[in-house]
Design a protein around this motif. Structure first.
Motif, PDB file in Angstrom:
ATOM      1  N   VAL A  33    -102.647  41.123 -46.747  1.00 54.19           N
ATOM      2  CA  VAL A  33    -102.677  42.570 -46.549  1.00 54.19           C
ATOM      3  C   VAL A  33    -102.530  43.221 -47.919  1.00 54.19           C
ATOM      4  O   VAL A  33    -101.841  42.684 -48.783  1.00 54.19           O
ATOM      5  N   GLU A  96    -100.156  36.402 -44.901  1.00 55.34           N
ATOM      6  CA  GLU A  96     -99.618  37.063 -43.714  1.00 55.34           C
ATOM      7  C   GLU A  96    -100.100  36.245 -42.522  1.00 55.34           C
ATOM      8  O   GLU A  96    -101.196  35.689 -42.527  1.00 55.34           O
ATOM      9  N   LEU A  98    -101.045  36.662 -39.211  1.00 54.99           N
ATOM     10  CA  LEU A  98    -102.264  36.962 -38.463  1.00 54.99           C
ATOM     11  C   LEU A  98    -103.520  36.782 -39.313  1.00 54.99           C
ATOM     12  O   LEU A  98    -104.572  36.383 -38.809  1.00 54.99           O
ATOM     13  N   GLU A  99    -103.410  37.084 -40.619  1.00 58.05           N
ATOM     14  CA  GLU A  99    -104.587  37.039 -41.491  1.00 58.05           C
ATOM     15  C   GLU A  99    -105.133  35.622 -41.673  1.00 58.05           C
ATOM     16  O   GLU A  99    -106.234  35.430 -42.170  1.00 58.05           O
ATOM     17  N   LEU A 101    -106.134  33.918 -39.372  1.00 58.79           N
ATOM     18  CA  LEU A 101    -107.233  33.815 -38.405  1.00 58.79           C
ATOM     19  C   LEU A 101    -108.478  34.602 -38.811  1.00 58.79           C
ATOM     20  O   LEU A 101    -109.570  34.336 -38.347  1.00 58.79           O
ATOM     21  N   ARG A 102    -108.276  35.573 -39.697  1.00 57.92           N
ATOM     22  CA  ARG A 102    -109.345  36.544 -39.992  1.00 57.92           C
ATOM     23  C   ARG A 102    -110.626  35.857 -40.489  1.00 57.92           C
ATOM     24  O   ARG A 102    -111.711  36.275 -40.163  1.00 57.92           O
ATOM     25  N   VAL A 120     -96.980  41.372 -40.754  1.00 60.85           N
ATOM     26  CA  VAL A 120     -97.138  42.804 -41.006  1.00 60.85           C
ATOM     27  C   VAL A 120     -98.016  43.317 -39.868  1.00 60.85           C
ATOM     28  O   VAL A 120     -99.178  42.943 -39.760  1.00 60.85           O
ATOM     29  N   LEU A 121     -97.427  44.147 -39.010  1.00 59.58           N
ATOM     30  CA  LEU A 121     -98.157  44.572 -37.813  1.00 59.58           C
ATOM     31  C   LEU A 121     -99.263  45.562 -38.170  1.00 59.58           C
ATOM     32  O   LEU A 121     -99.011  46.554 -38.840  1.00 59.58           O
ATOM     33  N   PRO A 122    -100.486  45.294 -37.744  1.00 57.25           N
ATOM     34  CA  PRO A 122    -101.551  46.269 -37.974  1.00 57.25           C
ATOM     35  C   PRO A 122    -101.489  47.370 -36.922  1.00 57.25           C
ATOM     36  O   PRO A 122    -101.013  47.133 -35.808  1.00 57.25           O
ATOM     37  N   TYR A 132    -100.399  41.096 -31.091  1.00 59.60           N
ATOM     38  CA  TYR A 132    -100.168  40.316 -32.303  1.00 59.60           C
ATOM     39  C   TYR A 132     -99.920  38.847 -31.931  1.00 59.60           C
ATOM     40  O   TYR A 132     -99.073  38.559 -31.080  1.00 59.60           O
ATOM     41  N   PRO A 133    -100.640  37.917 -32.537  1.00 60.69           N
ATOM     42  CA  PRO A 133    -100.483  36.495 -32.178  1.00 60.69           C
ATOM     43  C   PRO A 133     -99.261  35.861 -32.836  1.00 60.69           C
ATOM     44  O   PRO A 133     -99.392  35.140 -33.827  1.00 60.69           O
TER      45      PRO A 133
END
Lengths: 212, 642
Positions: A33, A96, A98-99, A101-102, A120-122, A132-133
């Protein structure tokens, strides 16, 4: 998975050494992020590769992407590198959770993912359209069995600055790449500002010795 | 060979700055714009070069032109759309030519990472008859800039150096040299027939330009900037297959050369470091014994159409396969390689393949590039495809947002509340178009909103009081002032909001005329937008702190009710200038919070919603306090020291 810095049975390291010997290029993708220090992370890795005698190319996107959005950077190294853009990533380092997986669709079959256990929650999860996973390994294991979750936030807090999360992850990454330890150290000395050098050298050491 | 100690890893922009230093550049100008901004930021570190931010690209080019006339080497840098603004002096500078070398850098943005369009500025070279160089990595950024000065001075012409985002922002290894160029200016000799473009002189200079262009064509074919890169031969390939590879010739420049080199390692590439004017003789020679030419170029078929006009009687494949939009990468070019593989070209050769095609054209077999196919290639191989597709579709998006505490959010939240039509501009505040604010009707180009709002008002009086225009401080200086004067002149009665956050924020905090500090760090006169508005005859000018949303709303309502033109300057420093300066943070009292969700709809990234528990992330909060004003049940309050 026990300690990953045990080079004796580090199967990845020898595979990458062979790949480079045959003219191949190793590609590492960094995701995170805006504001997490991806630029510094790619810089450290690139200089370490340069000091080890490799050709190296780095790319990342500046500008609008930095306003709290997803940020991606990448480093490619080998005997000679042409495209700076990654087609497939041998390794993904995610600052981060979640990222990680991006850009998963870019991961090589059985590629490595190093994940910072830090959320870090989007904004998109606040409206209820997305979740959020939190249990990231449930998702990641569909893509590769070689994933490593690093508690860089807690460690960085303990040594005095959460800003060192990126360098802790670089330390973990260094275990997989055919780049000499002294080149990593020399690179950190070159890239990191003097007054926070000792802190970052410590962060690198901790990351290097992290146990999964 | 460069010694290791002389090597550095630089972005294309840093390498251009180093090249300017090594070339002995005296004056460098720019208006900030992604992906070109860091060129001037890095040049300003070399004290031997005078550097400045100009108010816009046109002025920047004129300042550089002035320096060139008196014999200094000069540089002007801009993003692709900036050259539209500077096109007026650019076109005629081709006629006048130069004294000291003059290089114009255009940083194009295929893929629109940070732009409103992805125009192909290579056409400016052809239209103006100004030669263009195109580096393909950071080393070439430095070397080609230096070569540009030699060409500029040798042929009495400005040179266009074109980069793309991928070249500007990628980092690769660069070898350093010391300054080689002399630092003495070429003397200025008054020459009205060369520099005063009245028709009588311009007619002569145009003929002269045509003659210079012909010489440049010859130069392009003989220059080492354009060279044939032979393949590294694989030992495992038969003579027959090598012959089939040799029947193909690739032409590429810039980043596309790198993609082509990686995707077609067995094929010769004509690498164009100087694609314009096109090296016709060299291309004829390169393709004379080929059956197929592949042109790898992003955006428009600029090279392809010119190669086609050479009438070479071979098949040319370019936009028959490659897209005309977006940025390329190795995979896109590799997809064409796979097509050739699939039709058996490398195995059987040209003749055998075309034998069975009705129209005798390979392009009819390969079809157009399909992005989807590449993605699907990955989602295969003994895995649960549906599960994987599901996981990918469920990844929460993380688009860029206005920062926590950004004053633009307070302005747009108010405009949304008042249900106004908002004519926008270029800058961070364009992010207000996204949810949850959804408060922009237009974004066209710098300065456009003020003119558009006048057009709306003139077309239908029913819009009176329902439309406003917004513009940033830097953008106002760039091209908002002329449209403001147009509003005054033509009796506009609208409301113009100048969002003055005391910096050029989007491109990374550059100074502008309102700041009182130059690029090189000297203090200077502050130009205040409200003074300009008053000076050009706007009677109703106010300055409001947008954090005070009640005062802001009142001001907007009052000014909209008038039958005269109004300007409100919304002044609040950008939160990125001095982050976390305030240790007073805000928090949400969970006991009194009624969970109405108004704070979430405000869209501040510091306000989180974890399973219907609203909370403020103390690490992200920048203490603007606007959410406390918005909360109807007064549940958001200050908290000392987080």
């Amino acid at each position: 998975m026990d300690s990953i810095n045990n080079n004796a049975d580090n199967k990845y390291l020898s595979a990458y050494e062979n790949k480079i010997k045959n003219g191949g290029i190793i590609s590492v993708l960094f995701s995170g992020v805006g504001g997490q220090g991806i630029l510094l992370a790619t810089s450290i890795m690139a200089h370490a590769c340069l000091y080890d005698g490799y050709d190296v190319k780095v790319t990342e996107v500046h500008g609008m992407a930095q306003r709290g959005g997803s940020v991606v950077g990448s480093v490619r190294f080998g005997k000679q590198v042409f495209s700076p853009i990654i087609s497939r990533a041998d390794i993904i380092v995610s600052l981060e959770k979640l990222e990680s997986l991006r850009y998963i669709d870019k991961l090589e079959n059985n590629g490595i993912i190093i994940i910072n256990d830090y959320e870090v929650l989007p904004i998109s999860v606040f409206g209820g359209d997305y979740t959020y996973p939190h249990e990231i390994s449930e998702k990641i294991k569909n893509f590769t069995s070689s994933y490593f979750i690093v508690k860089a936030f807690e460690t960085a807090q303990q040594i005095g600055s959460t800003k060192t999360m990126n360098v802790i992850l670089i330390g973990a990454l260094s275990n997989f790449l055919p780049v000499k330890a002294k080149s990593w150290i020399r690179s950190i000395e070159k890239v990191v500002p003097k007054k926070i050098l000792d802190l970052n050298l410590k962060a690198f050491e901790i990351g290097k010795n992290f146990k999964n | 060979m460069i010694l290791e100690k002389e090597k550095e890893i630089l972005t294309g922009n840093e390498a251009i700055a180093r090249g300017a230093y090594e070339a002995g550049v005296k004056v460098a100008t720019a208006y900030p714009g992604t992906p070109s901004t860091e060129i001037l930021e890095n040049i300003s570190k070399y004290k031997s070069i005078y550097s400045q931010w100009s108010v816009n690209e046109k002025v920047a080019m004129e300042v550089a032109a002035g320096a060139s006339i008196v014999g200094a080497r000069a540089l002007v840098a801009m993003k692709h759309v900036g050259l539209n603004v500077a096109a007026d002096p650019f076109m005629t500078l081709a006629y006048t030519g130069v004294n000291g070398g003059l290089v114009v850098i255009t940083a194009d943005d295929p893929g629109m990472h940070s732009s409103q369009n992805e125009q192909d500025n290579r056409y400016y070279s052809k239209m103006a008859k100004i030669p263009m160089l195109e580096p393909s990595d950071s080393q070439e950024c430095k070397d080609f800039l230096k070569a540009s000065y030699e060409i500029s001075e040798k042929f009495d012409i400005p040179v266009l150096l074109r980069t793309t985002t991928r070249i500007s922002h990628s980092r690769s290894v660069v070898g350093f040299k010391e300054v080689i160029a002399g630092n003495e200016n070429t003397p200025y000799i008054k020459n009205s027939a060369k520099y005063v473009m009245i028709p009588a002189y311009a007619q002569i200079r145009h003929k002269d330009l045509l003659a210079r262009w012909e010489k440049l064509k010859d130069y392009s074919s003989s220059s080492p900037l354009n060279r044939i890169v032979l393949p590294g031969r694989g030992i495992d390939k038969s003579d027959k297959i090598i012959k089939n590879f040799n029947s193909i010739g690739i032409i590429a420049s810039g980043a596309c050369y790198q993609f082509a080199k990686e995707a077609f390692p067995d094929v010769s590439i004509l690498k164009l470091g100087m694609p314009s004017p096109l090296p016709e003789a060299l291309i004829r020679n390169f393709l004379k014994d080929k059956n197929v030419a592949i042109i790898v170029e992003e955006l428009a078929p600029f090279i392809q159409e010119q190669v086609q006009s050479l009438d070479l009687n071979i098949e040319i494949i370019g936009k028959e396969f490659f897209p005309e939009d977006g940025e390329f990468n190795t995979m896109i070019v590799k997809a064409l390689y796979r097509k050739f593989e699939n039709i058996g070209y490398f195995e059987n050769g040209y003749k055998k393949v075309v034998e069975n095609i009705d129209n005798g054209r390979i392009s009819s077999l390969i079809g157009m590039y399909k992005e989807k196919a590449v993605i699907d290639n990955f989602i295969v191989e003994n895995k649960n495809i549906n599960e994987i597709k599901k996981i990918i579709s469920e990844i929460p998006p993380r688009p860029p947002v206005l920062c926590a505490g950004c004053s633009h959010r307070a302005v747009f939240n108010t405009l949304k509340k008042l249900k106004l039509m908002v004519m926008g501009d270029i800058g961070c505040y364009a992010l207000a178009v996204l949810p949850p604010l959804n408060t922009l009707d237009t974004t066209l180009c710098m300065g456009a909103g003020i003119g558009q709002a006048l057009g709306v008002e003139k077309s239908d009086p029913g819009y009176k009081g329902k439309v406003v225009s917004v513009i940033g401080d830097s953008t106002f200086f760039h091209s908002g002032i002329t449209s403001l004067i147009d509003n005054v002149f033509n009796k506009g009665t609208g409301l113009i909001l100048i969002l003055d956050n005391r910096i050029t924020a989007m491109t990374g905090l550059q100074t502008n005329p309102g700041i009182g500090r130059t690029l090189m760090g000297d203090s200077t006169t502050k130009v205040m937008p409200e003074n300009i508005a008053a000076a050009v005859g706007v009677k109703n000018v106010r300055v409001v702190n947008p954090y005070n949303i009640k005062a802001l709303e009142k001001a907007i309502k009052e000014e909209l009710a008038r039958d005269e033109l109004s300007v409100i300057v919304c002044r609040q420093e950008c939160v990125l200038i001095n982050k976390n300066k305030n240790n007073v943070k805000y928090h949400i009292n969970q006991e009194t919070c009624k969970k109405c969700g108004l704070c979430i709809k405000f869209g501040c990234p510091a306000i989180e919603n974890k399973d219907e528990n609203y909370a403020i992330n103390k690490f992200m909060c920048n203490s603007c306090g606007v959410c406390a004003e918005i909360c109807p049940c007064k549940s958001i309050t200050q908290k000392e020291n987080g």
